[in-house]
Every structure is written in structure tokens, then in C-alpha cells.
Design an enzyme around this catalytic site. Structure first.
Site, PDB file in Angstrom:
ATOM      1  NE  ARG A  51     103.376 -10.685  32.396  1.00  0.00           N
ATOM      2  CZ  ARG A  51     103.463  -9.889  31.978  1.00  0.00           C
ATOM      3  NH1 ARG A  51     102.806  -8.802  31.240  1.00  0.00           N
ATOM      4  NH2 ARG A  51     104.834  -9.798  30.993  1.00  0.00           N
ATOM      5  CB  THR A  52     106.281 -13.636  38.051  1.00  0.00           C
ATOM      6  OG1 THR A  52     105.691 -14.231  36.698  1.00  0.00           O
ATOM      7  CG2 THR A  52     106.163 -14.624  39.052  1.00  0.00           C
ATOM      8  CE  LYS A  81     129.973  -9.802  45.488  1.00  0.00           C
ATOM      9  NZ  LYS A  81     129.726  -9.372  46.849  1.00  0.00           N
ATOM     10  NE  ARG A 102     110.347 -15.682  36.581  1.00  0.00           N
ATOM     11  CZ  ARG A 102     109.366 -15.161  35.832  1.00  0.00           C
ATOM     12  NH1 ARG A 102     109.671 -14.231  34.657  1.00  0.00           N
ATOM     13  NH2 ARG A 102     108.107 -15.534  35.591  1.00  0.00           N
ATOM     14  CG  HIS A 130     105.779 -19.576  36.005  1.00  0.00           C
ATOM     15  ND1 HIS A 130     105.593 -19.116  37.195  1.00  0.00           N
ATOM     16  CD2 HIS A 130     105.604 -18.664  35.206  1.00  0.00           C
ATOM     17  CE1 HIS A 130     105.536 -17.936  37.155  1.00  0.00           C
ATOM     18  NE2 HIS A 130     105.701 -17.553  35.826  1.00  0.00           N
TER      19      HIS A 130
HETATM   20  N1   CP Z   1     103.536 -14.797  32.977  1.00  0.00           N
HETATM   21  C1   CP Z   1     104.788 -14.546  33.427  1.00  0.00           C
HETATM   22  O1   CP Z   1     105.644 -15.016  33.949  1.00  0.00           O
HETATM   23  O2   CP Z   1     105.271 -12.889  33.297  1.00  0.00           O
HETATM   24  P1   CP Z   1     106.519 -12.438  33.714  1.00  0.00           P
HETATM   25  O3   CP Z   1     107.803 -12.977  32.970  1.00  0.00           O
HETATM   26  O4   CP Z   1     106.348 -10.808  33.195  1.00  0.00           O
HETATM   27  O5   CP Z   1     106.805 -12.776  35.162  1.00  0.00           O
END
Ligand code: CP
Length: 354
Positions: A51-52, A81, A102, A130
Site C-alpha cells: 500500500r504505502t 555495498k 521506508r 508511520h
Molecule cells: N499499511 C501499510 O503500511 O501497508 P504496506 O506495508 O503494504 O505499505
């Protein structure tokens, strides 16, 4: 504000404005179709995501911009590396106008933001924060419940490692008359620093192991999956596989207007039969995520100014959190801040410094 690292980087009025813009984008997408023409988003993902990452990319395409990046940075980028997060961010900011990162290391997006000359968005750092998921959650609650004040919010599952939970509590604690029902086994209860912050803010909360006990009082039920990938060896050894399951039976006492959210992915904590319940809003929540990320990209690309909200002190001492970027990249410049509890805390991961 240059970067978005912590949801608290945004004031309530910032969030109101993002919700307003996201709602307008949802209603009138063509109005925004060229808003980022000629701009490039880099998605630097060192942890799995559906999703993100894809909603960030869909958001940038929806604004007429371009996207580059990687989905498996640990293997596919020069981090494999030994390149540091700071150097990676510095280089990518030559090629892109904005970065979404991320990373499994807590504080890595903050390190990236300090090194990059373009805005950096934290798309999830380890078990820490998050913030863009929280923006999606706030837009969902605001749109589906019609308010962000006067809510009893149940949060169920892995409250220890659930970074979406930590960011959601931080965000919702600033609204009026919010009460949390915190549902988890004792082994996955909220970290002590989150409890301390709720106590300091005078937030009303109950900690319980029962999913059903307070069900009839909830306006929102936020389910989460158990994040076994973050368990240490002891936790894995003690894991008995038992978890909470929301199904038609456990939902039977819930209000008709209660809303069920989940950041997804789910494993087995929400039975598929619940998907047909009109109170289930977790797929809509993923769609709201795209619109709020579009609003955020616009805000960070087109509003000027350095981040004045982060005050740092040089810290001579080591961060005690071995999951923090300071432990993983010892050469990184150390930063700390004086927290409301009077302790000096690591700016990257919030751990108290000795
Ligand atoms: N909700 C969320 O962060 O989903 P993903 O890990 O699929 O990005």
C-alpha cells in the site's frame, strides 16, 4: 516544515488543511492532474510494502509527476555495498524533488532528511513511526465518522511493535475527549514511552486483554496484525500463535455506526466474513491513503521553509536502542532533544539517553 518524520511535525491545523485538500482531490481529481508536472518522487523502500509504496507512486502519477526508486533497497541499492542512509539520501536528492523512505532501522528517514536537500517523508521506520498511515487513518475517521473529537477508539493487536498504533495515538491524543481502549496480550502491550506520553497529556485509556469487553462502547475499532518479523528470539520462542479474531460473533455487541479500520496487511485477525459488514472501512482506508499522500506531496513540494520544530542538542552519549540508526551506523552525527519528561532523548528513535 521540510520533512515529515513524525506525525507531530504537523499541527492540528496542518492536518485539517491536508484533509481539506485530500477531500477536494478525491472529489475533483482532474483539477490536480498537472500539479506536479516536471517533478519527481523517489520511493526508497528497504522493507516490504504494497500500500504505502504503490499509493505514493499512484499519488505522484495522479499529480502528473514522475517516479523512480527501488522496492528492495537492502538488496538492490548500494546500501548492500555499505553505503550509509545519509549518503544514499544525498545522492537521490540530486535526481528527485521529494523522497519517501521506508527503512527497518528506527530513525533512518530522519537521518535521510538531515542529509537530503529535498523533502523526505517517513514511510515507516522499524517499529517506531508511520506518519502517512496515520494521515490515512485520520482522513478515514474524519470522513467516515464525521469528526476527530469525542471518540472512543479501540486499538487491538500488536501494540508493542505496531508503528501505526504509536503514530495514531500520538495524533489522536491532541483532539478533544478521546478515550482509548488498548486491547493486547501483556507481552504486546504499548511501549512504556507511549504510556508515559498519554499520562503526561492526561489522556483517558484502559488496558485490557479482552476484545469483546468494551466492544459496545467503541466508535472506532482499529485492528492490527502481530508483527512477528520484529520479534526477538525470546519472543519467537514464547509465541503460541494465539491471537485476536474479529468476526461476526465478536462484533455482535458493536454499535451500528462503529467503524472498523486496519492499516493492512491483515493475516487472520479479521475474518473475511467481516468484509461484507458496512462498518468495515479498511479497504476504503487504503484508498484514502492515496489522496492524503497526494495532498502531502503538494504541501511539501510547494510550501517553503526549513523545519523549525526539531530542536537538537549534540549528544555525547550512545543511544541504548540497538535497533536505532545510531547503533547501526556509528559514524552518524548524534542528535538529541530534551523531552517533556526532562530526559535527554535520541532524536532518531526517542530512546532515553543514559
Ligand atoms: N499499511 C501499510 O503500511 O501497508 P504496506 O506495508 O503494504 O505499505
Amino acid at each position: 516544515m521540510k520533512d515529515l518524520i513524525n506525525i507531530l511535525d504537523l499541527s492540528i491545523s496542518d492536518i485539517d488543511e491536508l484533509i481539506k485538500v485530500a477531500t477536494d482531490i478525491k472529489a475533483h481529481p482532474t483539477k490536480y492532474a498537472d500539479a506536479c508536472r516536471g517533478k519527481t518522487l523517489a520511493t526508497l523502500f528497504f522493507e516490504p510494502s504494497t500500500r504505502t509504496r504503490l499509493s505514493f507512486e499512484a499519488a505522484m502519477y495522479g499529480l502528473g509527476g514522475n517516479v523512480l526508486g527501488f522496492a528492495d533497497g537492502g538488496r538492490m541499492s548500494s546500501a548492500s555495498k555499505g553505503e550509509t542512509v545519509s549518503d544514499t539520501a544525498r545522492i537521490v536528492s540530486i535526481y528527485a524533488d521529494i523522497i519517501a523512505m521506508r527503512h527497518h532501522i528506527e530513525g533512518a528517514p530522519l537521518a535521510a532528511g538531515l542529509a537530503a536537500r529535498v523533502p523526505v517523508i517517513n514511510a515507516g521506520d522499524g517499529g517506531h513511526f508511520h506518519p502517512t498511515q496515520t494521515l490515512a487513518d485520520l482522513l478515514t475517521i474524519s470522513s467516515e465518522c464525521g469528526r476527530l473529537n469525542n471518540l472512543t477508539i479501540g486499538i487491538c493487536g500488536d501494540l508493542k511493535y505496531g508503528r501505526t498504533v504509536h503514530s495514531l495515538i500520538a495524533a489522536m491524543s491532541r483532539y478533544q475527549n478521546i478515550r482509548f481502549i488498548l486491547i493486547s496480550p501483556a507481552s504486546l502491550a504499548l511501549p512504556e514511552y507511549v504510556i508515559r506520553e498519554m499520562n503526561a497529556a492526561g489522556i483517558e485509556y484502559v488496558q485490557t486483554t479482552s476484545l469483546t469487553k468494551y466492544m459496545s462502547e467503541l466508535d472506532v475499532l482499529y485492528m492490527t496484525r502481530v508483527q512477528k518479523e520484529r520479534f526477538d528470539a525470546d519472543e519467537l520462542a514464547q509465541d503460541d500463535g494465539e491471537g485476536y479474531i474479529l468476526n461476526n460473533e465478536t462484533l455482535s455487541t458493536a454499535k451500528p455506526e462503529m467503524r472498523i479500520l486496519h492499516p493492512l496487511p491483515r493475516v487472520d485477525e479479521i475474518a473475511v466474513e467481516v468484509d461484507r459488514d458496512p462498518r468495515a472501512k479498511y479497504f476504503e482506508q487504503a484508498e484514502y491513503g492515496k489522496f492524503i499522500r497526494m495532498a502531502l506531496i503538494l504541501r511539501l513540494l510547494y510550501s517553503s521553509g526549513k523545519d523549525e520544530s526539531i530542536k537538537t542538542l549534540k549528544a555525547e552519549t550512545k543511544c541504548p536502542n540497538d535497533r536505532c540508526i545510531v547503533a547501526v551506523e556509528p559514524e552518524i552525527e548524534r542528535h538529541a532533544y530534551l523531552a517533556p519528561d526532562g530526559k535527554l532523548r535520541c532524536l532518531y528513535c526517542d530512546a532515553a539517553l543514559e
